[in-house]
Design an enzyme around this catalytic site. Structure first.
Site, short mmCIF file in Angstrom:
data_model
loop_
_atom_site.label_atom_id
_atom_site.label_comp_id
_atom_site.label_asym_id
_atom_site.label_seq_id
_atom_site.Cartn_x
_atom_site.Cartn_y
_atom_site.Cartn_z
N GLN A 82 -5.82 -5.24 -5.09
CA GLN A 82 -7.28 -5.26 -5.03
C GLN A 82 -7.86 -5.84 -6.33
OE1 GLN A 82 -9.16 -4.46 -2.28
NE2 GLN A 82 -10.91 -5.21 -3.44
N LYS A 128 -9.59 -0.92 4.22
CA LYS A 128 -8.43 -1.72 4.67
C LYS A 128 -7.34 -0.79 5.22
CE LYS A 128 -9.68 -5.33 1.45
NZ LYS A 128 -9.58 -5.91 0.11
N ASP A 143 -3.29 -12.11 1.07
CA ASP A 143 -4.62 -12.50 0.59
C ASP A 143 -4.72 -14.02 0.44
OD1 ASP A 143 -6.69 -10.74 0.35
OD2 ASP A 143 -6.04 -9.92 -1.58
#
Ligand code: NDP
Length: 294
Positions: free
Chosen positions: A98, A54, A121
């Protein structure tokens, strides 16, 4: 009949190029650079690899990447404290924690702490709630399901009026995918581990999404001829011919399915590249929201 292959690598690259251009334009017009903060807790190698990918993609597209790493024994207060700091940082437009977090941490509380406008997200319950409700729209849609929708769009598949079956009901893939498809006017069935006769349902699907985490569970005879098959699964299958001893396969038996389906995503090279591309898209959107408030 051999199915048309939906090329997620090419479509993901197209999305990335759109983001790269939008970032360049934002820099030129407003002297503003989007920023994505990543939070990695612990030493899980797969998580570290995902975060690294990412970060590298951010750099490639001109997005500022701000990496934070906490020890595996970080406390709830430390993780939430970092999130609150990033919420207040004007150089941070998106915050990506994460997952999965180490087991002693309360994941729900961490995700709740993320500022709604930085929730790239799309896992904040308010964003998920808006996704579920009629007439409401979330600020951000979770990246993998958003990527699946883009694959459908780019392949000319309109869910309107179609039978869509999603196998899997996780918060990050199956459930938001089902909500997106019903928002797009498909008639949606969600299957899961307690579904009695899975094949009976999957055979009805004009659009079949597999998000299970079970290598090649969906066989060719479980697919309606001509259906569009989106395979989210990423599983390791033993393969002595490979140096690392395994190869990646999806939740769909690709070789059999491609003889029945009309269109199908491969693994790798299908949904995978879309997840990162949509994260970049969401980060750009977060930067646009921040800029509009300046
Ligand atoms: P989860 O384990 O969170 O969810 C799996 C779902 O599959 C659950 O809803 C479970 O049902 C259901 N399920 C399990 N066994 C069966 C069965 N025999 N029949 C029907 N349904 C079943 O997984 P995720 O949603 O996080 O991920 C799914 C897959 O997608 C994994 O392979 C993962 O690696 C991959 N993935 C890929 C991404 C990408 O970018 N390509 C991104 C995210 C995930 P129940 O709810 O009853 O337990």
């Amino acid at each position: 009949m051999t199915a048309q292959i939906i090329d997620g690598t090419a479509i993901g690259a197209k999305v990335q190029e759109e983001v790269r251009q939008a970032v360049a334009e934002m820099k030129e017009k407003y002297n503003y650079t989007p920023g994505l903060a990543t939070v990695l807790v612990g030493e899980d190698p797969a998580s570290a690899t995902y975060v690294g990918m990412k970060q590298r993609t951010c750099e490639k597209l001109g997005i500022r990447s701000i990496g934070h790493k906490l020890e595996a024994d970080a406390t709830q207060e430390e993780v939430e404290g970092l999130v609150r700091k990033l919420n207040a940082d004007p150089n941070v437009n998106g915050i990506l924690v994460q997952l999965p977090l180490p087991k002693h941490l309360n994941e729900e509380a961490v995700l709740n702490a993320i500022d709604l406008e930085k929730d790239v997200d799309g896992f904040h319950p308010v964003n998920i709630g808006r996704l579920a409700m009629k007439g409401r729209n979330p600020l951000f849609v979770p990246c993998t399901p958003a990527g699946c929708m883009r694959l459908l769009e780019e392949s000319g598949v309109d869910p309107n009026g179609k039978e869509a079956v999603i196998v899997g009901r996780s918060n990050i893939v199956g459930l938001p995918m089902a909500m997106l498809l019903q928002k797009a006017n498909a008639t949606v069935t969600i299957c899961h581990s307690r579904t009695k006769d899975l094949a009976e349902h999957t055979r009805q699907a004009d659009i079949l999404v597999a998000a299970i985490g079970w290598a090649e569970l969906i066989k060719g005879d479980m697919i309606k001829p001509g259906a569009t098959v989106i395979d989210v699964g990423t599983n390791q299958k033993e393969d002595a011919t490979k140096k690392r001893g395994y190869r990646l396969v999806g939740d769909v038996d690709f070789e059999a399915a491609k003889e029945v389906a009309g269109q199908i995503t491969p693994v790798p090279g299908g949904v995978g590249p879309m997840t990162i591309a949509m994260l970049m898209h969401n980060t750009m959107r977060a930067a646009q929201i921040a800029l509009s408030k300046k």
